[in-house]
Write an enzyme that holds these catalytic residues in place. Structure first.
Site, PDB file in Angstrom:
ATOM      1  N   ARG A  13      18.764 -36.619  -4.412  1.00 39.82           N
ATOM      2  CA  ARG A  13      19.164 -35.225  -4.203  1.00 39.82           C
ATOM      3  C   ARG A  13      18.585 -34.478  -3.207  1.00 39.82           C
ATOM      4  O   ARG A  13      19.080 -33.625  -2.618  1.00 39.82           O
ATOM      5  CB  ARG A  13      18.781 -34.286  -5.411  1.00 39.82           C
ATOM      6  CG  ARG A  13      19.621 -35.028  -6.623  1.00 39.82           C
ATOM      7  CD  ARG A  13      19.277 -34.075  -8.127  1.00 39.82           C
ATOM      8  NE  ARG A  13      20.283 -34.296  -9.007  1.00 39.82           N
ATOM      9  CZ  ARG A  13      20.352 -34.128 -10.249  1.00 39.82           C
ATOM     10  NH1 ARG A  13      19.072 -33.646 -10.927  1.00 39.82           N
ATOM     11  NH2 ARG A  13      21.203 -34.098 -11.028  1.00 39.82           N
ATOM     12  N   LYS A  38      28.913 -40.107 -26.564  1.00 39.61           N
ATOM     13  CA  LYS A  38      29.754 -39.191 -27.265  1.00 39.61           C
ATOM     14  C   LYS A  38      31.099 -38.838 -26.832  1.00 39.61           C
ATOM     15  O   LYS A  38      31.350 -38.083 -25.785  1.00 39.61           O
ATOM     16  CB  LYS A  38      28.751 -38.087 -27.290  1.00 39.61           C
ATOM     17  CG  LYS A  38      27.621 -38.151 -28.141  1.00 39.61           C
ATOM     18  CD  LYS A  38      26.784 -36.713 -28.265  1.00 39.61           C
ATOM     19  CE  LYS A  38      25.618 -37.007 -29.008  1.00 39.61           C
ATOM     20  NZ  LYS A  38      24.811 -35.826 -28.627  1.00 39.61           N
ATOM     21  N   GLY A  75      25.186 -39.317 -14.560  1.00 39.70           N
ATOM     22  CA  GLY A  75      23.791 -40.020 -14.305  1.00 39.70           C
ATOM     23  C   GLY A  75      23.687 -41.300 -14.856  1.00 39.70           C
ATOM     24  O   GLY A  75      23.271 -42.341 -14.069  1.00 39.70           O
ATOM     25  N   GLY A 127      26.916 -32.929 -15.348  1.00 45.46           N
ATOM     26  CA  GLY A 127      27.611 -31.949 -16.295  1.00 45.46           C
ATOM     27  C   GLY A 127      28.547 -30.903 -15.251  1.00 45.46           C
ATOM     28  O   GLY A 127      29.712 -30.677 -15.954  1.00 45.46           O
TER      29      GLY A 127
END
Ligand code: AMP
Length: 397
Positions: free
Chosen positions: A37, A199, A352, A375
């Site tokens: 990052r 999920k 990720g 996200g």
């Protein structure tokens, strides 16, 4: 891009307040264990310092929950950045207040200062106007290069933009918007999407949007079991979200009525337990027997998905095809990663776990774009307005 870019700014002699996403992992000794990052924002950082701007960096790190936590200081990040750009990075003890204002006032062109972890103050996540004003007062210009937090309406991302004359996108932010926006608005076709992970609840809206935009959506990972169960297919003891069976059934119905290709696994690797060394069995149909837990897609699914990916010109991938953290169950994810990373295809990977998988298999350099925001990239694909992007100044045409 419709938004003002850092490349449009004259930074010489100016104090440039830049939001970056330096929420990097630290090892047990407190050193940066993955500087991906930091590297991703180097082009924006260099742009400012090479042109004689004064750079004030700000980021969050971890979840200190609104109070100072010494182990979540950005000091190790400043040290790593300093060695990457080969000049000192001055670490401040806070991100607002008199002392910080003094340090910033004494800066010279080309110097770099790092504010302390923004989330040491609860006002950051509360998007507090006074705190936002305090941050804004440190710079003449504001740049947001933190795509990973663009979906959060926090003070350093959103509030601050109300107190500056111009808010520009950094080069990383710009690249993310162009790559993710590009596959949604004008993908080279065929365009295939591969979605996995545990999920389905977090990915329903993404699947719906991609069904609309892509030519084919392929599902793997535990989320496929909720969809299979909604079709009445037995899935043994596999991980499912029973509350979402109705939503899953509605999704399948909608895709079928619209004639969309929503592909589910046609075979499975299952295990007695989700543990390395557990007894495994291949189920060569859609279903999984009692007493077995689905842990990976099977070889027929790998071949089917691989063929669709292979004949596509654009691919979006988010989420593993199985419990890839355990080597015995990683082969489906590895095969899909290899298909996605094929030369000649525009491949965009987010999340990720997918990035970790690419790295494990040495494929990170082979994809077109690895999104730095898990996200944020999903919300972007869903079509949601990201507060950190919406708040940037529109470009004058
Ligand atoms: P998510 O955060 O929803 O993208 O899920 C990522 C996680 O899904 C990874 O940690 C995987 O191990 C997990 N996962 C993928 N497939 C399965 C599966 N068949 N059973 C249990 N967990 C899975």
């Amino acid at each position: 891009m419709r938004k003002l870019s850092i490349g449009d700014l004259d930074v010489r002699g100016k104090r440039v307040l830049m939001r970056v996403d330096f929420n990097v992992p630290l090892d047990p000794h407190g050193n940066v264990s993955d500087d991906g990052r930091i590297l991703a924002s180097i082009p924006s950082i260099r742009y400012v310092i090479d042109r004689g701007g004064m750079l004030i960096l700000m980021s969050h790190l971890g979840r200190p929950k609104g109070k100072p936590v010494p182990s979540m200081s950005l000091a190790p990040v400043s040290a790593r950045l300093g060695s990457l750009i080969d000049r000192p990075v001055r670490q401040c003890g806070d991100c607002v207040g008199e002392e910080v204002r003094g340090i910033v006032a004494r800066m010279q062109p080309g110097q770099v200062v790092m504010l302390e972890n923004l989330r040491f103050h609860p006002e950051e996540e509360e998007n507090d106007p006074g705190f936002s004003r305090g941050l804004a007062s440190l710079g003449d210009l504001y740049v947001n290069d933190a795509f990973g937090t663009a979906h959060r309406a926090h003070a350093s991302v959103e509030g601050v933009t109300h107190h500056v004359a111009q808010a520009a996108a950094g080069f990383l932010m710009e690249k993310e918007i162009e790559r993710l926006g590009g596959i949604l608005s004008s993908p080279e076709r065929p365009f295939a999407a591969v979605l996995g992970g545990a999920k389905i609840s977090t990915k329903i809206a993404v699947i719906e949007r991609l069904l609309d935009r892509a030519d084919c959506v392929m599902i793997g990972g535990a989320m496929s079991y909720t969809l299979l169960r909604a079709k009445g297919v037995p899935v043994g003891g596999s991980l499912v979200e029973p509350d979402l069976e109705g939503v899953a059934a509605a999704l399948l119905g909608k895709a079928a009525r619209a004639g969309k290709a929503l592909l589910l696994p046609v075979d499975h690797l299952a295990a007695r337990a989700v543990e390395a060394g557990s007894e495994t069995r291949l189920f060569d149909g859609e279903g999984i027997g009692d007493g077995w837990i689905g842990v990976d897609i099977g070889p027929a699914t790998v071949a089917l998905y691989g063929e669709r990916i292979g004949s596509s010109k654009t691919v979006f991938w988010n989420g593993p095809m199985g419990v890839f953290e355990i080597e015995d169950f990683a082969s489906g994810t590895e095969e899909i990663a290899r298909a996605v990373a094929r030369p000649g295809v525009v491949s965009v990977v987010g999340g990720g776990d997918s990035i970790a998988a690419l790295r494990t298999f040495g494929l990170e350099e082979k994809v077109t774009h690895v999104s730095t925001g898990g996200g944020a990239s999903l919300e972007f694909i869903e079509g949601k307005t990201l507060p950190g992007i919406a708040a940037l100044t529109d470009k004058e045409c």
